[in-house]
Design a protein around this motif. Structure first.
Motif, PDB file in Angstrom:
ATOM      1  N   ALA A 245       0.845  -1.210   0.000  1.00 53.70           N
ATOM      2  CA  ALA A 245       0.000   0.000   0.000  1.00 53.70           C
ATOM      3  C   ALA A 245       0.875   1.252   0.000  1.00 53.70           C
ATOM      4  CB  ALA A 245      -0.895  -0.014   1.241  1.00 53.70           C
ATOM      5  N   THR A 246       0.240   2.380  -0.327  1.00 54.10           N
ATOM      6  CA  THR A 246       0.965   3.666  -0.338  1.00 54.10           C
ATOM      7  C   THR A 246       0.255   4.635   0.602  1.00 54.10           C
ATOM      8  OG1 THR A 246       1.395   3.241  -2.668  1.00 54.10           O
ATOM      9  CG2 THR A 246       1.890   5.460  -1.875  1.00 54.10           C
ATOM     10  N   LEU A 258      -4.594   1.003  -1.556  1.00 54.81           N
ATOM     11  CA  LEU A 258      -4.134  -0.274  -2.109  1.00 54.81           C
ATOM     12  C   LEU A 258      -4.018  -0.175  -3.626  1.00 54.81           C
ATOM     13  CD1 LEU A 258      -6.254  -2.857  -0.060  1.00 54.81           C
ATOM     14  CD2 LEU A 258      -4.055  -1.861   0.498  1.00 54.81           C
ATOM     15  N   GLY A 259      -3.450  -1.179  -4.223  1.00 54.62           N
ATOM     16  CA  GLY A 259      -3.236  -1.193  -5.673  1.00 54.62           C
ATOM     17  C   GLY A 259      -4.529  -1.056  -6.462  1.00 54.62           C
ATOM     18  N   ASN A 260      -5.636  -1.547  -5.934  1.00 52.48           N
ATOM     19  CA  ASN A 260      -6.896  -1.492  -6.686  1.00 52.48           C
ATOM     20  C   ASN A 260      -7.724  -0.248  -6.348  1.00 52.48           C
ATOM     21  OD1 ASN A 260      -7.651  -2.100  -4.127  1.00 52.48           O
ATOM     22  ND2 ASN A 260      -8.982  -3.823  -4.667  1.00 52.48           N
ATOM     23  N   THR A 276       5.853   3.813   0.857  1.00 52.35           N
ATOM     24  CA  THR A 276       5.276   2.509   0.532  1.00 52.35           C
ATOM     25  C   THR A 276       5.361   1.607   1.769  1.00 52.35           C
ATOM     26  OG1 THR A 276       6.118   2.804  -1.677  1.00 52.35           O
ATOM     27  CG2 THR A 276       5.347   0.609  -1.126  1.00 52.35           C
TER      28      THR A 276
END
Lengths: 355, 569
Positions: A245-246, A258-260, A276
């Motif tokens: 996650a960022t 999250l990436g999505n 990150t």
């Protein structure tokens, strides 16, 4: 009761280099060395027992060095008791003679030996079998006798080298709880080695997690489970959803993406925007309901699989293209394909810095 | 669906093939001793049977001075050799297995080397080394200090047997030490025991069963040898029980009843010792410990004793391997024995005649043929017996017991039984009767190799094959055999190795047209042609060492670590 200190201790076991390890085990404390196979936990224990030498640093018992490079106080002079993985009872001796072995070496009067052997067997719940052959005993009984043999000498330190690993599950559970009771009752400084996290958590005042010969994290069982220091520690301490996650918002609380594109808010602070991290959610911290999502950390997810495990239901949930594992208790029937709402408390979300 | 009777399991009735196999195995293994016993019970005229006469004749022999002297000599020799082999073998095993001596693996290979050769060859070599006047050592010794060590004596024989059989004790003890692992010893150290105390009170006591078993085996092997005591005893004036039996069986005219009496007494002693050995092995098994793979035993630091320990190991290897082999080689290159060595005595003639003489070439061929036939038969039959034994039926268990019977039967008894059975038939002195004797003697190695391999197969391998439609035989051929290849190879090579050096049954059975290398070595030593015997022994040793090295190189098998040790007879 004695204190053990490892000062930058290093050892070599085959190709594995162990240490430098710094560790202090307080008087009467029960410390568990936990880690996967080949991480160096048994080697560390053997160095403390005096069975293997150290290559650098030193080991102190009550402030006195007992292992330094090139010089090792022999195991028979350390006053430590040890229970091995396999029972190692001497088959040519009776139960009584196994226990009396070390006492006879101390040249104690026979009457004292009788008393102490009987007391030790009583302590492990095996009175009345003193004159049995060790071959007539079950696996659990043998390990109890091995434990009695270790404590009969009234050692300053007790060392356990995976003593439960060769036993069946019910015996393991029973003996594990007996070990804990005995250690608390005797108050002997204890170092226990295991690769079983349940055993470690049940036994330990403090867990030392080892990885590739190095200490990964030290802490109470709760600390290790709740606030692991790394992805490895998080995974070893229990089931975990670990997602990259960022950080997108950092104040007293922290929000990550999250990436999505899904956002989660954690009560953990001290991060910088853009950093990150790994986001950690334990499966049992994910609440599953049929209500509509309301507020932060609540999302719609689809049940992909649902396993009934008796006291819990184990679910795999699809949150967009991310898979989350949840465990709900008591177990309810949630059929695959069903859309549910998941929610996670900000306090239950742990953010792990990536080094 | 209805099953035809053929498709159904045949319940409790054993298949005909099992009965057939039982007949074959029982004839092979129990037949010869029964013939020996029957010989004892024949009437003096050979026309009928009489228990009374048989027992009377036996009693007469048993009370004769000649028999009692032979029995006493045999038992004394057995006790002396065992008494020396035990401390030597155990000491060597402890040095190699429990101390920090350098090159322990290399020492292990060298100490067990005599097991891969023939004890009779060792005697031939020591005759070359220590004959009173012409022995190489005695020549060197007399040049320095005078005096001589006489190999042609009971003590000389005992000395060679000690060198040949100490590795048996070494092997058993080393195996036991490996089995103990390190944890039991470490537990004792943690209880306050010093390393030496642990060695005395834990390590050696846990090995006691195996050490006792090895001692009994050494005793058994010693009392069964007859070629070595025969050769030395004829010169030195003593007789042992098996040699007395052979003399009676091969004299002209022969005295089969007397030979049978001696053999029956030997069989009785052998059975008693085997029973004791079983008890010792049971003790060893009951002392078996759970083995922790990653716990190696700690090695005692030798410190200042290291040179002494190395000298001990080196001394044994020198006396049991190096010196004998060099002496054998040198002796085989000499024209004749001489009190002075010179270049002019050197010749390669013995080797040339070995290769060019038709009789010698035939002996070489017989040796190889016999080894291959025996090896294949024992490995195949052994696997079959081990396989059917898994059915746990009464008959199959009986077959396995019968197949292992020769472990308790001296080779001499098998030889005598087959000699009587084949006498005055076309089989007498043939290669076929020799092959039958070898198969009977070494079938246990085949069965043990089969068991050893099958034990490593999971039952589910066979069950899956049977559920896929394979018959028991197809399962054996397509599933077990490929998985067992390594064990079978070990069994095959081990039997070949033992056949190459067999000198227990062969001297009683071989005829002029079925001579083998081992027989020729024995024959040439008897007629005093030590140099030619030496060249034959070198070739024989070369063949045996080649098999051992081949096994190590091709299949990583240590034949000296397998079941067979030493030579009986």
């Amino acid at each position: 009761m004695s204190q053990i200190i490892l000062e930058a201790m290093q050892a070599q076991r085959g190709s594995l280099a162990i240490g430098p390890l710094d560790l202090q085990i307080e008087s009467g404390e029960c410390v568990v060395l936990l880690g996967p196979s080949g991480c160096g936990k048994t080697s560390t224990l053997r160095c403390i027992a005096g069975l293997d030498p150290v290559t650098a640093g030193r080991i102190l018992l009550d402030g006195k060095p007992i292992s330094v490079p090139g010089e090792t106080l022999p195991p028979e002079r350390r006053q430590m008791g040890m229970v091995f993985q396999s029972h190692t009872l001497w088959p040519h001796l009776s139960v009584f003679d196994n226990l009396a072995f070390g006492l006879r070496l101390q040249k104690l009067p026979e009457a004292d030996i009788q008393t102490r052997v009987a007391a030790s067997l009583d302590l492990v719940g095996l009175d009345g079998i003193a004159h049995s052959s060790v071959q007539a005993l079950s696996g659990g009984q043998r390990q109890r006798v091995a434990l009695a043999r270790a404590v009969v000498l009234r050692p300053r330190v007790l060392l356990f080298d995976e003593p439960l690993s060769d036993l069946d599950a019910p015996t393991r559970a029973q003996l594990g709880s007996d070990l804990q009771r005995l250690q608390r009752r005797l108050g002997i400084t204890t170092l226990h080695v295991t690769h079983d996290r349940h055993e470690a958590m049940a036994m330990a005042d403090r867990i030392v997690l080892l990885r590739d010969g190095q200490i990964e994290q030290t802490g109470t069982p709760r600390q290790l489970y709740r606030t692991p220091a790394s992805r490895f520690a998080a995974g070893f301490a229990g089931l975990a959803n670990i997602l990259p996650a960022t950080i997108i918002e950092a104040s007293e609380t922290t929000t990550v993406k999250l990436g999505n594109g899904v956002f989660f808010t954690s009560s953990q602070g001290g991060f910088d925007i853009g950093e990150t991290v790994d986001l950690l959610i334990r499966p049992e911290e994910i609440a599953v309901s049929l209500a509509e999502p309301q507020g932060a950390n609540q999302y719609r997810a689809t049940v992909e699989t649902s396993l009934f495990l008796g006291n819990i239901a184990d679910l795999v949930l699809a949150l967009g293209d991310i898979r989350l594992r949840a465990q709900i208790s008591p177990a309810r029937d949630v059929e695959p394909g069903r859309v549910v709402t998941i929610s996670v408390e900000p306090e239950s979300i742990v953010l792990l810095r990536i080094f | 669906m209805r099953l035809s009777p053929r498709q159904m399991t045949r319940g409790r009735v054993p298949p005909l093939a099992d009965f057939l196999l039982f007949g074959v195995v029982a004839s092979l293994t129990a037949g010869p001793p029964l013939v020996v016993i029957a010989t004892q019970l024949r009437t003096a005229d050979g026309q009928g049977w009489s228990l009374r006469q048989g027992l009377g004749a036996m009693l007469h022999l048993l009370t004769s001075a000649e028999f009692l002297h032979a029995l006493l000599t045999t038992l004394t020799l057995g006790c002396v050799v065992t008494a020396f082999c035990l401390p030597i073998g155990v000491g060597l095993a402890l040095l190699v297995g429990r101390t920090d001596i350098a090159g322990s693996k290399r020492w292990d290979g060298l100490i067990t080397l005599p097991l891969s050769t023939s004890p009779f060859t060792l005697l031939v070599a020591w005759i070359a080394l220590a004959s009173p006047r012409t022995g190489f050592l005695n020549m060197a010794r007399s040049a320095v200090a005078g005096g001589a060590f006489d190999i042609w004596s009971l003590s000389g024989l005992a000395f060679v047997l000690i060198l040949a059989l100490s590795p048996v004790v070494y092997l058993f003890t080393a195996d036991a030490l490996r089995g103990i692992g390190g944890a039991a010893e470490e537990a004792a150290r943690m209880s306050g025991a010093s390393p030496l105390y642990v060695l005395r009170h834990i390590t050696l006591k846990l090995c006691a069963g195996m050490i006792a078993a090895s001692g009994l085996l050494v005793f058994l092997l010693t009392i069964e040898f007859y070629t070595m005591p025969g050769l030395i005893g004829d010169e030195a004036g003593f007789t042992t029980l098996p040699w007395l039996a052979v003399q009676n069986a091969t004299s002209a005219p022969p005295h089969p009843a007397q030979a049978a009496s001696c053999a029956i007494i030997l069989l009785g002693i052998s059975a008693l010792v085997c029973a004791l050995q079983q008890r010792a092995l049971r003790l060893a098994r009951s002392h078996a410990l759970p083995h922790s793979a990653d716990t190696e035993a700690q090695r005692l630091k030798l410190g200042r004793l290291r040179p002494l320990a190395q000298a001990g190991l080196g001394g044994f290897v020198l006396l049991a391997c190096l010196l004998p082999f060099l002496a054998l080689l040198l002796s085989s290159l000499l024209r004749q024995s001489s009190v002075h060595l010179s270049i002019s005595l050197l010749t390669a003639g013995h080797y040339l005649s070995l290769l060019t003489t038709p009789a010698m070439r035939a002996a070489l061929l017989h040796t190889v043929l016999l080894a291959v036939i025996t090896g294949l038969a024992c490995a195949g039959l052994g696997l079959l017996i081990a396989q059917i034994e898994q059915r746990a039926a009464r008959l199959t268990r009986l077959i396995a017991i019968m197949a292992l019977l020769p472990l308790a039967i001296p080779g001499l008894v098998i030889g005598l039984g087959l000699q009587r059975a084949a006498s005055e038939t076309a089989w007498q002195g043939s290669l076929a009767v020799l092959a039958i004797a070898m198969i009977a003697r070494f079938l246990p190695f085949g069965v043990l190799a089969g068991r050893f391999g099958l034990a490593r197969l999971h039952p589910s391998h066979a069950e899956a094959a049977r559920l896929s439609g394979a018959s028991a035989l197809t399962t054996l051929r397509l599933i077990h055999a490929p998985l067992l290849a390594r064990s079978l190879t070990a069994g095959l090579l081990l039997v070949m190795l033992n056949t190459l050096r067999e000198l227990a049954a062969a001297p009683l059975l071989a005829g002029p047209d079925s001579q083998t290398l081992a027989m020729l070595v024995w024959h040439h030593m008897q007629i005093g042609d030590e140099q030619f015997a030496g060249s034959l022994a070198v070739v024989q040793t070369g063949m045996m060492i080649s098999i051992v090295l081949l096994a190590r190189a091709l299949a990583r098998i240590r034949l000296d670590r397998r079941f067979g040790v030493g030579e009986r007879g």
